[in-house]
Motif scaffolding. Structure first.
Motif, PDB file in Angstrom:
ATOM      1  N   VAL A   1      17.257  38.663 -23.711  1.00 45.04           N
ATOM      2  CA  VAL A   1      16.874  38.562 -22.348  1.00 45.04           C
ATOM      3  C   VAL A   1      15.846  37.705 -22.317  1.00 45.04           C
ATOM      4  O   VAL A   1      15.554  36.569 -21.377  1.00 45.04           O
ATOM      5  CB  VAL A   1      16.286  40.067 -21.964  1.00 45.04           C
ATOM      6  CG1 VAL A   1      15.503  39.927 -20.546  1.00 45.04           C
ATOM      7  CG2 VAL A   1      17.176  40.975 -21.663  1.00 45.04           C
ATOM      8  N   VAL A   2      14.831  37.612 -23.168  1.00 46.41           N
ATOM      9  CA  VAL A   2      13.667  36.745 -23.238  1.00 46.41           C
ATOM     10  C   VAL A   2      14.577  35.234 -23.451  1.00 46.41           C
ATOM     11  O   VAL A   2      14.061  34.402 -22.576  1.00 46.41           O
ATOM     12  CB  VAL A   2      12.632  36.968 -24.307  1.00 46.41           C
ATOM     13  CG1 VAL A   2      11.786  35.671 -24.684  1.00 46.41           C
ATOM     14  CG2 VAL A   2      12.009  38.058 -24.043  1.00 46.41           C
TER      15      VAL A   2
ATOM     16  N   ARG B   1      20.561  31.724 -10.346  1.00 41.64           N
ATOM     17  CA  ARG B   1      20.128  31.300 -11.699  1.00 41.64           C
ATOM     18  C   ARG B   1      20.882  32.169 -12.998  1.00 41.64           C
ATOM     19  O   ARG B   1      21.035  31.643 -14.047  1.00 41.64           O
ATOM     20  CB  ARG B   1      18.538  31.668 -11.756  1.00 41.64           C
ATOM     21  CG  ARG B   1      17.822  30.863 -11.102  1.00 41.64           C
ATOM     22  CD  ARG B   1      16.360  31.037 -11.384  1.00 41.64           C
ATOM     23  NE  ARG B   1      15.857  32.387 -11.529  1.00 41.64           N
ATOM     24  CZ  ARG B   1      14.731  32.809 -11.998  1.00 41.64           C
ATOM     25  NH1 ARG B   1      13.895  31.989 -12.307  1.00 41.64           N
ATOM     26  NH2 ARG B   1      14.240  34.208 -12.113  1.00 41.64           N
ATOM     27  N   SER B   2      21.456  33.300 -12.323  1.00 39.38           N
ATOM     28  CA  SER B   2      22.052  33.981 -13.533  1.00 39.38           C
ATOM     29  C   SER B   2      23.266  33.351 -13.893  1.00 39.38           C
ATOM     30  O   SER B   2      23.734  33.496 -15.120  1.00 39.38           O
ATOM     31  CB  SER B   2      22.495  35.539 -12.785  1.00 39.38           C
ATOM     32  OG  SER B   2      23.183  35.160 -11.712  1.00 39.38           O
TER      33      SER B   2
ATOM     34  N   ASP C   1      17.210  34.313 -22.646  1.00 37.67           N
ATOM     35  CA  ASP C   1      18.215  33.673 -21.381  1.00 37.67           C
ATOM     36  C   ASP C   1      16.929  33.703 -20.176  1.00 37.67           C
ATOM     37  O   ASP C   1      17.121  32.611 -19.409  1.00 37.67           O
ATOM     38  CB  ASP C   1      19.124  34.848 -21.118  1.00 37.67           C
ATOM     39  CG  ASP C   1      20.167  34.800 -21.905  1.00 37.67           C
ATOM     40  OD1 ASP C   1      20.368  33.759 -22.817  1.00 37.67           O
ATOM     41  OD2 ASP C   1      21.009  35.760 -21.827  1.00 37.67           O
ATOM     42  N   SER C   2      15.990  34.170 -20.093  1.00 37.24           N
ATOM     43  CA  SER C   2      14.852  34.118 -19.173  1.00 37.24           C
ATOM     44  C   SER C   2      14.398  32.573 -19.130  1.00 37.24           C
ATOM     45  O   SER C   2      13.982  32.052 -18.207  1.00 37.24           O
ATOM     46  CB  SER C   2      14.074  35.085 -19.055  1.00 37.24           C
ATOM     47  OG  SER C   2      14.455  36.591 -18.704  1.00 37.24           O
TER      48      SER C   2
ATOM     49  N   LYS D   1      16.778  30.317 -17.805  1.00 36.13           N
ATOM     50  CA  LYS D   1      16.823  30.149 -16.414  1.00 36.13           C
ATOM     51  C   LYS D   1      15.510  29.394 -15.835  1.00 36.13           C
ATOM     52  O   LYS D   1      15.525  28.877 -14.697  1.00 36.13           O
ATOM     53  CB  LYS D   1      16.971  31.537 -15.966  1.00 36.13           C
ATOM     54  CG  LYS D   1      18.426  32.236 -16.108  1.00 36.13           C
ATOM     55  CD  LYS D   1      18.676  33.527 -15.549  1.00 36.13           C
ATOM     56  CE  LYS D   1      17.961  34.738 -16.412  1.00 36.13           C
ATOM     57  NZ  LYS D   1      18.448  35.939 -15.704  1.00 36.13           N
ATOM     58  N   TYR D   2      14.487  29.777 -16.359  1.00 37.27           N
ATOM     59  CA  TYR D   2      13.042  29.467 -15.756  1.00 37.27           C
ATOM     60  C   TYR D   2      13.057  27.649 -15.824  1.00 37.27           C
ATOM     61  O   TYR D   2      12.764  27.166 -14.931  1.00 37.27           O
ATOM     62  CB  TYR D   2      11.974  29.692 -16.706  1.00 37.27           C
ATOM     63  CG  TYR D   2      10.717  29.252 -15.985  1.00 37.27           C
ATOM     64  CD1 TYR D   2      10.166  29.659 -14.863  1.00 37.27           C
ATOM     65  CD2 TYR D   2      10.001  28.454 -16.733  1.00 37.27           C
ATOM     66  CE1 TYR D   2       8.911  28.941 -14.326  1.00 37.27           C
ATOM     67  CE2 TYR D   2       8.899  27.859 -16.261  1.00 37.27           C
ATOM     68  CZ  TYR D   2       8.248  28.171 -15.182  1.00 37.27           C
ATOM     69  OH  TYR D   2       7.160  27.441 -14.438  1.00 37.27           O
TER      70      TYR D   2
ATOM     71  N   THR E   1      10.062  34.659 -28.927  1.00 39.54           N
ATOM     72  CA  THR E   1      11.385  35.200 -28.373  1.00 39.54           C
ATOM     73  C   THR E   1      11.628  36.464 -28.975  1.00 39.54           C
ATOM     74  O   THR E   1      12.181  37.372 -28.097  1.00 39.54           O
ATOM     75  CB  THR E   1      12.449  34.277 -28.634  1.00 39.54           C
ATOM     76  OG1 THR E   1      12.051  33.020 -28.241  1.00 39.54           O
ATOM     77  CG2 THR E   1      13.994  34.990 -28.398  1.00 39.54           C
TER      78      THR E   1
END
Length: 197
Positions: free
Chosen positions: A157-158, A6-7, A160-161, A164-165, A134
Motif C-alpha cells: 500500500v505504501v 488515481r487508483s 502504491d501510494s 499514486k502521489y 516503504t
C-alpha cells in the motif's frame, strides 16, 4: 483534476488498460530512451498487465506517442521537460515492479532490488531511504520516536501510494502548465482550475 482516477495507476479491472501514456512511452520511445529509462515490454510491468488488455484494436501506441510529443512541442513544452516527464513515467512503471518480500509479521525490501534501484535512479532519490520507509513506519509521541515494521500488504500500500502521489502531482503540473499555454494569463490567474481544449 477531479477527472484523475488515481487508483487506475496501480490497478485496472478486467479488460481495461492503465493510462494510455504508459503504453505509448513503452511502444514509442527511441532506442536511446529505452536504454536510459530501462524500458521493457508492456507485459513485464505489473502496473500495465492487470486488466489483461494491453493492446486496443486499432490503436497504434507508438504513433500516438509521436503525436503526444508533437503536441507537447506545439504547446511549448521543451524537449528537456519532456525528457523529465518520460523519466517520471518510467520510474512509476519500475515502482510497480518493486518486489517486497514477506516474513511472518513484517516485510523487507532490499536497497539493491533492481526495480527499486532503477526507479530511484530515474527520480534522483536515495534507494536505501525509499526501501526503508516503504517497509517501516514511525510514530512520534511526546517527542519519542517509535519505529515499527509493516507487513507485506501494508508495505505494498505504501509503495502504491507513493506511485499514486507522484502521478497525481505530475497530473496537477500538466493541468497547470496546459492552462498557462492555452488560457489568457488574466483568466488563468483568476481561476483555480481551468483546462482549455
Amino acid at each position: 483534476v477531479y477527472l484523475l482516477e488515481r487508483s487506475r495507476l496501480v490497478f485496472q479491472p478486467l479488460k481495461e488498460r492503465n493510462y494510455h501514456i504508459f503504453y505509448q512511452l513503452v511502444a514509442g520511445a527511441s532506442e536511446a530512451e529505452r536504454e536510459e529509462l530501462g524500458l521493457i515490454p508492456v507485459e513485464h510491468y505489473d502496473y500495465l498487465n492487470q486488466g489483461g488488455a494491453p493492446q486496443i484494436e486499432g490503436v497504434d501506441d507508438a504513433k500516438d506517442f509521436k503525436e503526444t510529443v508533437e503536441s507537447l512541442d506545439r504547446l511549448g513544452v521543451s524537449r528537456e521537460v519532456q525528457s523529465t516527464l518520460w523519466r517520471i513515467l518510467a520510474a512509476l512503471l519500475h515502482i510497480g515492479n518493486i518486489k517486497i518480500t514477506a516474513s511472518r509479521s513484517d516485510s523487507s525490501l532490499s536497497a539493491d532490488e533492481p526495480s527499486l534501484v532503477k526507479a530511484c535512479e530515474l527520480l534522483g532519490i536515495d534507494a536505501s531511504e525509499f526501501a526503508k520507509w516503504t517497509v517501516k513506519k514511525q510514530l512520534v509521541t511526546r517527542g519519542e520516536k517509535i519505529m515499527s515494521n509493516l507487513n507485506q500488504a501494508q508495505a505494498l500500500v505504501v509503495r502504491d501510494s507513493v506511485a499514486k502521489y507522484i502521478y497525481s502531482s505530475l497530473f496537477d503540473w500538466l493541468v497547470e502548465t496546459m492552462n498557462g499555454f492555452l488560457g489568457p494569463a488574466e483568466v488563468v490567474a483568476q481561476m483555480k482550475s481551468f483546462i482549455g481544449v
